[in-house]
Design a protein around this motif. Structure first.
Motif, PDB file in Angstrom:
ATOM      1  N   LEU A  64       0.825  -1.208   0.000  1.00  0.00           N
ATOM      2  CA  LEU A  64       0.000   0.000   0.000  1.00  0.00           C
ATOM      3  C   LEU A  64       0.860   1.260   0.000  1.00  0.00           C
ATOM      4  CD1 LEU A  64      -2.836  -1.036   2.486  1.00  0.00           C
ATOM      5  CD2 LEU A  64      -3.107  -0.458   0.067  1.00  0.00           C
ATOM      6  N   PHE A  65       1.977   1.233   0.717  1.00  0.00           N
ATOM      7  CA  PHE A  65       2.887   2.374   0.695  1.00  0.00           C
ATOM      8  C   PHE A  65       3.448   2.578  -0.717  1.00  0.00           C
ATOM      9  CE2 PHE A  65       3.302   2.093   5.421  1.00  0.00           C
ATOM     10  CZ  PHE A  65       3.010   3.423   5.684  1.00  0.00           C
ATOM     11  N   PHE A  66       3.756   1.461  -1.382  1.00  0.00           N
ATOM     12  CA  PHE A  66       4.239   1.540  -2.761  1.00  0.00           C
ATOM     13  C   PHE A  66       3.176   2.149  -3.676  1.00  0.00           C
ATOM     14  CE2 PHE A  66       3.938  -0.599  -6.927  1.00  0.00           C
ATOM     15  CZ  PHE A  66       5.059  -0.054  -7.538  1.00  0.00           C
ATOM     16  N   LEU A  67       1.936   1.672  -3.547  1.00  0.00           N
ATOM     17  CA  LEU A  67       0.837   2.185  -4.372  1.00  0.00           C
ATOM     18  C   LEU A  67       0.597   3.677  -4.104  1.00  0.00           C
ATOM     19  CD1 LEU A  67      -1.807  -0.708  -4.164  1.00  0.00           C
ATOM     20  CD2 LEU A  67      -0.455  -0.041  -6.162  1.00  0.00           C
ATOM     21  N   SER A  68       0.686   4.061  -2.838  1.00  0.00           N
ATOM     22  CA  SER A  68       0.467   5.461  -2.475  1.00  0.00           C
ATOM     23  C   SER A  68       1.535   6.360  -3.095  1.00  0.00           C
ATOM     24  CB  SER A  68       0.468   5.617  -0.954  1.00  0.00           C
ATOM     25  OG  SER A  68      -0.556   4.833  -0.374  1.00  0.00           O
ATOM     26  N   ALA A  69       2.795   5.918  -3.013  1.00  0.00           N
ATOM     27  CA  ALA A  69       3.880   6.690  -3.626  1.00  0.00           C
ATOM     28  C   ALA A  69       3.680   6.779  -5.132  1.00  0.00           C
ATOM     29  CB  ALA A  69       5.224   6.044  -3.307  1.00  0.00           C
ATOM     30  N   LEU A  70       3.251   5.676  -5.751  1.00  0.00           N
ATOM     31  CA  LEU A  70       3.014   5.653  -7.197  1.00  0.00           C
ATOM     32  C   LEU A  70       1.902   6.624  -7.585  1.00  0.00           C
ATOM     33  CD1 LEU A  70       3.617   4.397  -9.951  1.00  0.00           C
ATOM     34  CD2 LEU A  70       1.966   2.584  -9.410  1.00  0.00           C
ATOM     35  N   ILE A  71       0.839   6.664  -6.793  1.00  0.00           N
ATOM     36  CA  ILE A  71      -0.281   7.576  -7.061  1.00  0.00           C
ATOM     37  C   ILE A  71       0.202   9.020  -7.139  1.00  0.00           C
ATOM     38  CG2 ILE A  71      -2.341   8.623  -6.007  1.00  0.00           C
ATOM     39  CD1 ILE A  71      -3.037   5.769  -4.987  1.00  0.00           C
ATOM     40  N   TRP A  72       1.019   9.416  -6.167  1.00  0.00           N
ATOM     41  CA  TRP A  72       1.452  10.810  -6.128  1.00  0.00           C
ATOM     42  C   TRP A  72       2.539  11.113  -7.149  1.00  0.00           C
ATOM     43  CZ3 TRP A  72      -1.887  13.879  -4.391  1.00  0.00           C
ATOM     44  CH2 TRP A  72      -2.760  13.470  -3.389  1.00  0.00           C
ATOM     45  N   LEU A  73       3.314  10.115  -7.527  1.00  0.00           N
ATOM     46  CA  LEU A  73       4.296  10.316  -8.601  1.00  0.00           C
ATOM     47  C   LEU A  73       3.588  10.482  -9.944  1.00  0.00           C
ATOM     48  CD1 LEU A  73       7.122   7.802  -7.579  1.00  0.00           C
ATOM     49  CD2 LEU A  73       7.176  10.311  -7.483  1.00  0.00           C
ATOM     50  N   VAL A  74       2.489   9.757 -10.131  1.00  0.00           N
ATOM     51  CA  VAL A  74       1.678   9.942 -11.346  1.00  0.00           C
ATOM     52  C   VAL A  74       1.089  11.349 -11.354  1.00  0.00           C
ATOM     53  CG1 VAL A  74      -0.439   9.224 -12.552  1.00  0.00           C
ATOM     54  CG2 VAL A  74       1.137   7.496 -11.654  1.00  0.00           C
ATOM     55  N   ASP A  75       0.670  11.830 -10.184  1.00  0.00           N
ATOM     56  CA  ASP A  75       0.145  13.186 -10.077  1.00  0.00           C
ATOM     57  C   ASP A  75       1.209  14.210 -10.461  1.00  0.00           C
ATOM     58  OD1 ASP A  75      -1.810  15.123  -9.419  1.00  0.00           O
ATOM     59  OD2 ASP A  75      -0.912  15.401  -7.445  1.00  0.00           O
ATOM     60  N   VAL A  76       2.427  13.984  -9.996  1.00  0.00           N
ATOM     61  CA  VAL A  76       3.540  14.875 -10.327  1.00  0.00           C
ATOM     62  C   VAL A  76       3.773  14.887 -11.846  1.00  0.00           C
ATOM     63  CG1 VAL A  76       6.053  15.139 -10.191  1.00  0.00           C
ATOM     64  CG2 VAL A  76       4.718  14.744  -8.114  1.00  0.00           C
ATOM     65  N   MET A  77       3.730  13.718 -12.471  1.00  0.00           N
ATOM     66  CA  MET A  77       3.925  13.638 -13.922  1.00  0.00           C
ATOM     67  C   MET A  77       2.809  14.362 -14.669  1.00  0.00           C
ATOM     68  SD  MET A  77       6.781  12.366 -14.437  1.00  0.00           S
ATOM     69  CE  MET A  77       6.550  12.504 -16.220  1.00  0.00           C
ATOM     70  N   ALA A  78       1.579  14.264 -14.152  1.00  0.00           N
ATOM     71  CA  ALA A  78       0.452  14.965 -14.778  1.00  0.00           C
ATOM     72  C   ALA A  78       0.677  16.480 -14.732  1.00  0.00           C
ATOM     73  CB  ALA A  78      -0.849  14.594 -14.076  1.00  0.00           C
ATOM     74  N   ILE A  79       1.138  16.971 -13.579  1.00  0.00           N
ATOM     75  CA  ILE A  79       1.420  18.408 -13.436  1.00  0.00           C
ATOM     76  C   ILE A  79       2.537  18.823 -14.380  1.00  0.00           C
ATOM     77  CG2 ILE A  79       2.265  20.195 -11.850  1.00  0.00           C
ATOM     78  CD1 ILE A  79       0.940  18.576  -9.573  1.00  0.00           C
ATOM     79  N   TYR A  80       3.575  17.996 -14.459  1.00  0.00           N
ATOM     80  CA  TYR A  80       4.713  18.322 -15.329  1.00  0.00           C
ATOM     81  C   TYR A  80       4.296  18.367 -16.798  1.00  0.00           C
ATOM     82  CZ  TYR A  80       9.383  18.173 -17.372  1.00  0.00           C
ATOM     83  OH  TYR A  80      10.517  18.460 -18.096  1.00  0.00           O
ATOM     84  N   VAL A  81       3.460  17.417 -17.190  1.00  0.00           N
ATOM     85  CA  VAL A  81       2.965  17.389 -18.571  1.00  0.00           C
ATOM     86  C   VAL A  81       2.152  18.651 -18.874  1.00  0.00           C
ATOM     87  CG1 VAL A  81       1.276  16.254 -20.083  1.00  0.00           C
ATOM     88  CG2 VAL A  81       3.000  14.887 -18.897  1.00  0.00           C
ATOM     89  N   LEU A  82       1.357  19.094 -17.903  1.00  0.00           N
ATOM     90  CA  LEU A  82       0.563  20.306 -18.115  1.00  0.00           C
ATOM     91  C   LEU A  82       1.462  21.541 -18.182  1.00  0.00           C
ATOM     92  CD1 LEU A  82      -2.369  21.110 -18.522  1.00  0.00           C
ATOM     93  CD2 LEU A  82      -2.534  21.577 -16.077  1.00  0.00           C
ATOM     94  N   LEU A  83       2.536  21.545 -17.410  1.00  0.00           N
ATOM     95  CA  LEU A  83       3.505  22.643 -17.515  1.00  0.00           C
ATOM     96  C   LEU A  83       4.127  22.679 -18.906  1.00  0.00           C
ATOM     97  CD1 LEU A  83       5.317  22.356 -14.047  1.00  0.00           C
ATOM     98  CD2 LEU A  83       3.827  24.224 -14.789  1.00  0.00           C
ATOM     99  N   LEU A  84       4.392  21.495 -19.458  1.00  0.00           N
ATOM    100  CA  LEU A  84       4.921  21.413 -20.823  1.00  0.00           C
ATOM    101  C   LEU A  84       3.899  21.917 -21.827  1.00  0.00           C
ATOM    102  CD1 LEU A  84       6.700  17.907 -20.811  1.00  0.00           C
ATOM    103  CD2 LEU A  84       7.772  20.172 -20.703  1.00  0.00           C
ATOM    104  N   ALA A  85       2.624  21.680 -21.551  1.00  0.00           N
ATOM    105  CA  ALA A  85       1.563  22.146 -22.447  1.00  0.00           C
ATOM    106  C   ALA A  85       1.592  23.662 -22.586  1.00  0.00           C
ATOM    107  CB  ALA A  85       0.202  21.691 -21.927  1.00  0.00           C
TER     108      ALA A  85
END
Length: 331
Positions: A216-237
């Protein structure tokens, strides 16, 4: 409940005023120019990442619920989508009750027990985000208020985890201590609260399984890393030439910003958090405001579309949720 709603709306109004004060001197034409430069292909990537993040959330919730009952992934995603719509649409975080209420209607799990799993989620998210924040602190210079806030949130998450561990590992002893406090309440209310807490603790069962807890700790970290990537992609947009670390900072400040009770849709809190975060990296005020508006708009549209799509299969009302909580306490 009405006091919480009023408090949430007041907080949002204060944030809106602060956003206005921080960007009142900008030329709106500059904002529109920033909006016109958005690259749609990155927006599509952003939408896919946010939907994937939502799927991961529902999957993780299924793992937490597993000791009580195994729920199919379609039901989990359906309830999660409607639940997040309720959180965004109903003021003062009252919508947090929607997921426990809906999953109790689809399974044998009591609403109070399901509510306990939501608390486990929050603790997992708290530790994951704080672990990420500690790494960010070593990689970039952050404002003192962020470091102090991070320490406070870590302390709260740690105390909450210890409290949950005590409740589940020393259940009988914990209930005795709770009963001492409950004895001061009227007899009928004390009995109802006792039953409610008993079922609530059932939602913490997952922490007794170390293997699943680490997963669950792994999944939680993955969730927020995906969120970070989403933000980064939008910054690139937007074509912003910012380091990846900027996405981490936006995520951390945004989480703090929307954690407090707010008006529907996080209006005000969301925008202020984004403006504060991006201003740390030297972006012009017009750029920070345009990003905040688009980020908020896209995120809310995704939540609304997913929530409305599954709403016909997960109907509920606030009064119904209250009745269900009372019924759980009597079982």
């Amino acid at each position: 409940m009405n006091k919480k709603v009023i408090f949430g709306i007041l907080i949002s109004l204060i944030c809106i005023v602060l956003v206005y004060l921080s960007v009142r001197d900008i030329n709106l034409h500059d904002v529109f120019i920033a909006l016109e430069k958005i690259k749609l292909i990155y927006v599509i990537y952003f939408i896919l990442l946010v939907i994937f993040m939502q799927w991961l959330r529902s999957y993780r919730w299924g793992v937490i619920l597993q000791p009580m009952e195994k729920i199919d992934q379609v039901s989990l995603f359906s309830v999660t989508s409607v639940g997040f719509l309720a959180i965004a649409a109903i003021p003062a975080r009252i919508g947090e009750l929607a997921r426990p209420y809906l999953i109790s209607k689809r399974s044998s799990i009591k609403m109070s027990s399901a509510l306990g799993t939501i608390l486990v989620e929050r603790v997992l998210d708290g530790f994951s985000v704080l672990a990420i924040a500690v790494i960010v602190i070593f990689l970039t210079e952050l404002p003192p208020f962020m470091i102090k806030s991070g320490f406070v949130f870590f302390l709260l998450a740690f105390l909450m985890f210890c409290f949950i561990a005590f409740l589940i590992l020393r259940k009988e002893k914990a209930l005795k201590l709770i009963n001492i406090i409950l004895k001061k309440l009227p007899g009928k209310l004390a009995h109802k609260m006792d039953e409610l807490i008993y079922h609530f603790i059932d939602g913490f069962q997952i922490i007794t399984n170390i293997k699943l807890l680490l997963y669950l700790f792994f999944l939680s970290a993955l969730i927020w890393l995906v969120d970070v990537m989403a933000i980064y992609v939008l910054l690139l947009a937007f074509g912003f030439n910012l380091p990846l670390i900027a996405s981490f900072v936006v995520m951390i400040i945004l989480i703090v910003g929307i954690a407090i009770p707010t008006a529907p849709g996080y209006i005000g809190n969301w925008h202020l958090a984004c403006v504060l975060a991006l201003s740390l990296f030297g972006l012009a005020e017009a750029q920070t405001l345009s990003f905040a508006v688009v980020y908020h708009f896209l995120s809310m549209v995704i939540v609304m579309v997913l929530g409305v799509a599954f709403l016909p299969f997960n109907k509920f009302s606030i009064s119904d949720m209250t009745k269900q909580m009372n019924h759980n306490g009597k079982d």
